[in-house]
Design a protein around this motif. Sequence first.
Motif, PDB file in Angstrom:
ATOM      1  N   ASN A 112       0.841  -1.190   0.000  1.00 43.86           N
ATOM      2  CA  ASN A 112       0.000   0.000   0.000  1.00 43.86           C
ATOM      3  C   ASN A 112       0.882   1.247   0.000  1.00 43.86           C
ATOM      4  O   ASN A 112       1.745   1.409   0.866  1.00 43.86           O
ATOM      5  N   VAL A 113       0.689   2.122  -0.999  1.00 42.28           N
ATOM      6  CA  VAL A 113       1.446   3.372  -1.112  1.00 42.28           C
ATOM      7  C   VAL A 113       0.453   4.527  -1.023  1.00 42.28           C
ATOM      8  O   VAL A 113      -0.425   4.662  -1.886  1.00 42.28           O
ATOM      9  N   ALA A 114       0.582   5.341   0.018  1.00 41.51           N
ATOM     10  CA  ALA A 114      -0.348   6.449   0.231  1.00 41.51           C
ATOM     11  C   ALA A 114       0.434   7.741   0.465  1.00 41.51           C
ATOM     12  O   ALA A 114       1.450   7.755   1.158  1.00 41.51           O
ATOM     13  N   GLU A 115      -0.062   8.827  -0.119  1.00 44.22           N
ATOM     14  CA  GLU A 115       0.604  10.117   0.045  1.00 44.22           C
ATOM     15  C   GLU A 115       0.507  10.576   1.497  1.00 44.22           C
ATOM     16  O   GLU A 115      -0.560  10.561   2.102  1.00 44.22           O
ATOM     17  N   GLU A 116       1.661  11.007   2.044  1.00 42.03           N
ATOM     18  CA  GLU A 116       1.724  11.451   3.442  1.00 42.03           C
ATOM     19  C   GLU A 116       1.917  12.960   3.541  1.00 42.03           C
ATOM     20  O   GLU A 116       1.220  13.648   4.278  1.00 42.03           O
ATOM     21  N   PHE A 117       2.912  13.475   2.807  1.00 41.63           N
ATOM     22  CA  PHE A 117       3.205  14.905   2.824  1.00 41.63           C
ATOM     23  C   PHE A 117       3.466  15.368   1.400  1.00 41.63           C
ATOM     24  O   PHE A 117       3.755  14.564   0.510  1.00 41.63           O
ATOM     25  N   SER A 118       3.435  16.692   1.234  1.00 43.92           N
ATOM     26  CA  SER A 118       3.792  17.299  -0.048  1.00 43.92           C
ATOM     27  C   SER A 118       4.466  18.631   0.232  1.00 43.92           C
ATOM     28  O   SER A 118       3.993  19.404   1.075  1.00 43.92           O
ATOM     29  N   TYR A 119       5.589  18.892  -0.449  1.00 46.48           N
ATOM     30  CA  TYR A 119       6.350  20.124  -0.225  1.00 46.48           C
ATOM     31  C   TYR A 119       6.490  20.865  -1.555  1.00 46.48           C
ATOM     32  O   TYR A 119       6.968  20.299  -2.539  1.00 46.48           O
ATOM     33  N   PHE A 120       6.096  22.133  -1.535  1.00 46.90           N
ATOM     34  CA  PHE A 120       6.147  22.968  -2.735  1.00 46.90           C
ATOM     35  C   PHE A 120       6.855  24.270  -2.372  1.00 46.90           C
ATOM     36  O   PHE A 120       6.645  24.811  -1.280  1.00 46.90           O
ATOM     37  N   PRO A 121       7.750  24.778  -3.265  1.00 45.58           N
ATOM     38  CA  PRO A 121       8.139  24.256  -4.576  1.00 45.58           C
ATOM     39  C   PRO A 121       9.331  23.312  -4.477  1.00 45.58           C
ATOM     40  O   PRO A 121      10.096  23.357  -3.509  1.00 45.58           O
ATOM     41  N   HIS A 122       9.493  22.508  -5.495  1.00 41.03           N
ATOM     42  CA  HIS A 122      10.628  21.588  -5.584  1.00 41.03           C
ATOM     43  C   HIS A 122      10.907  21.327  -7.058  1.00 41.03           C
ATOM     44  O   HIS A 122      10.119  20.654  -7.730  1.00 41.03           O
ATOM     45  N   PHE A 123      11.997  21.894  -7.536  1.00 38.89           N
ATOM     46  CA  PHE A 123      12.369  21.719  -8.943  1.00 38.89           C
ATOM     47  C   PHE A 123      13.565  20.793  -9.029  1.00 38.89           C
ATOM     48  O   PHE A 123      14.551  20.977  -8.319  1.00 38.89           O
ATOM     49  N   CYS A 124      13.489  19.783  -9.879  1.00 35.37           N
ATOM     50  CA  CYS A 124      14.648  18.909 -10.090  1.00 35.37           C
ATOM     51  C   CYS A 124      14.685  18.489 -11.556  1.00 35.37           C
ATOM     52  O   CYS A 124      13.659  18.140 -12.144  1.00 35.37           O
ATOM     53  N   THR A 125      15.856  18.542 -12.128  1.00 34.96           N
ATOM     54  CA  THR A 125      16.016  18.174 -13.540  1.00 34.96           C
ATOM     55  C   THR A 125      15.951  16.672 -13.746  1.00 34.96           C
ATOM     56  O   THR A 125      15.802  16.216 -14.876  1.00 34.96           O
ATOM     57  N   GLU A 126      16.058  15.889 -12.659  1.00 33.29           N
ATOM     58  CA  GLU A 126      16.024  14.430 -12.785  1.00 33.29           C
ATOM     59  C   GLU A 126      14.648  13.924 -13.204  1.00 33.29           C
ATOM     60  O   GLU A 126      14.538  12.813 -13.730  1.00 33.29           O
ATOM     61  N   ALA A 127      13.613  14.705 -12.948  1.00 30.58           N
ATOM     62  CA  ALA A 127      12.255  14.255 -13.297  1.00 30.58           C
ATOM     63  C   ALA A 127      11.403  15.472 -13.648  1.00 30.58           C
ATOM     64  O   ALA A 127      10.478  15.837 -12.920  1.00 30.58           O
ATOM     65  N   LEU A 128      11.724  16.094 -14.768  1.00 26.83           N
ATOM     66  CA  LEU A 128      10.952  17.257 -15.193  1.00 26.83           C
ATOM     67  C   LEU A 128       9.558  16.823 -15.633  1.00 26.83           C
ATOM     68  O   LEU A 128       9.407  15.846 -16.384  1.00 26.83           O
ATOM     69  N   PRO A 129       8.531  17.511 -15.201  1.00 27.33           N
ATOM     70  CA  PRO A 129       7.171  17.127 -15.592  1.00 27.33           C
ATOM     71  C   PRO A 129       6.885  17.490 -17.045  1.00 27.33           C
ATOM     72  O   PRO A 129       7.428  18.468 -17.579  1.00 27.33           O
TER      73      PRO A 129
END
Length: 653
Positions: free
Chosen positions: A583-600
Amino acid sequence: MFLKTDILKAISFRNPVKLPLSYWLLVVLRFALTLVPQRGYIHPDEFFQNVEVIAGDILTVDVARTWEFNPKFPIRNIFVPKMILGPPLHFIRVANPFTKEYLNIDLRTPYYLLVIPRLFICLLSLINDYCLYRICVLYGQNFRNRLKIFASSYVVFVYCCRSFSNTFEMIFFSMLLLIVSECMFKSDKIIYHDEFLREKYKQAKTAVEKVQLFKLSTHLPEHSLNHVIFLSALVSIGIFNRPTFVGFAFPPIFFWLHRGLGSKVVGFKDFHYRIFMLVICSIPTIFFLIIIDSSYYGYLTMADIESFKITWENWVVTPLNFLRYNSDMGNLTQHGLHPRWLHLAVNVPLLFNVLGILAIFTLSGHAYRFIRGQYSKLPRIQSITGLMLFSLITPVALLSLFPHQEARFIIPVLVPLVYLFGNHLHINESDGPHHRRLKNFLRYSWYTFNIILTVFFGFVHQGGIFPFANNLHREIKRTYGTHTHVITTHSYSIPTFLLQLESTTKVWKDKTTGHKYRLAPTTFLYKYGSMPMDELFTKIDDVLTESEMMLHKYKKKYRFYVVSPCSLEKRILETANSYYYINVAEEFSYFPHFCTEALPAFPSNRDQFCLEDNLIRKNESHVIDLNLYQRISCYLKKFCLKVYRVSPAKNHR
């Protein structure tokens, strides 16, 4: 008559000069941005090359000692980071019991561990400002405009307040430029008056005149070996900090050696004598640094010294190891290979924007004049302009020869760059209307770009790592003893020292029984870089299985997090669905966060994953077209960091 006192007066540091208020506001802003704090994370080296290791030594906590500090083949000198980062970390260690007792402030928390060392480095960064100011005053240049341009650079706001070895390199380079500039200024004055007195001596008709002129010449101060001890020590320490300092030190040392060469009073004998003394004076510093490194990495012990059993194997020379490591193309390939034009075409405009582009065009013009043989239109070599010009060109050219190029490698050239071109962004009385409009445009562009880049690199780039580490630290302290597993993917590593984990390598002693023991680790950080999703979930499966086994067999409670950029949310949830027992459930979210490893990717008008979860989950078959505003909003929201809680599915626990 020019005497020794005249020279000392000319270069005195006691001359009070009023600096502009705008400059002081920029300095205050520099410290304020450090205090906020800057949650941006430029590169892992800002932690793992310096403060991570020093914090482990001083605060006795678990840290991630990278391969560069491996005792089997160490390539990093320990003296410079100990001297720069030791004082703030020792302050935290000594003051923390008192601040907790009387102020109820715990200094061993992520905020203070991040900010206090940075504040100290920020204070040291003022050395760069001071060196630029003194050089300008020494040569009668407009220091007010240049200081404002320098202090408004995002390189100063961001890079110069971080614990990069390149930041320390910039300080050493600025000091070197100031010392050599002073030596050149002093030598030029003394040589001019020495030649003048010699000419008058030849023209003197009486013995009395000749005696008077000879006595005057003997009052001229010595200048040939000015600051040779300090220069040799500074260059040696700079090279041990980063061997690339050779490229930065070469132009100033070259100009220091060539002072007055070609005049009637300075010849090649003086040139060779200066080289000899520079080398001789550097030996004690080099030997001292080798002893420090050899002792720290365990090659040289007190037992070896007491028994006089010292061989070549007891010494380690970290700059040589650095060169040996980087001479292997296979090693450089692991860190990434770049085209040799990257510094000039990308990194210079990225770091210095308007000034960098202006410098490229100006130097291209100088190169054209040199090729055409128009030497009279070029800057005079033995001058402060020549020194700054070569101090700008040489490091960038030499570092461009190496196939591994990162922008931070060339940040020290900001000082000569601002000296040469900083005044070009401000209007002069002789400027016409066209030049005034152009300079206004360039100046406003400079400030605009630097504001944007300060915000981006200071707060947005990898900006979710620090707040997550802050929350994780509190959670670990609140539930002491619970095993914590954290997997990071497609993001930079969490600086371990921020979590203040009790050392598992130190031998502890029980006060009652006297037994010695080591603590077992309770926090486990897994750094999997940009691992493919299928392989990542194989690792997740392994960690979860091991944690469940420890729970049922030894009653060890645990929590398990996966940290990933929001742009990978869809792939993570889709892959998790194929593991029916996880089971994988979202716990937290932090904004902003930019990374070139996974550009949307920019969402299409049919991208239903952009809709609110409750809408799409209710009727997955119903397709809703997105308007442009929704697509842009969805795209921006993907620049965040998500923390997922991993646990066994309820029906498979």
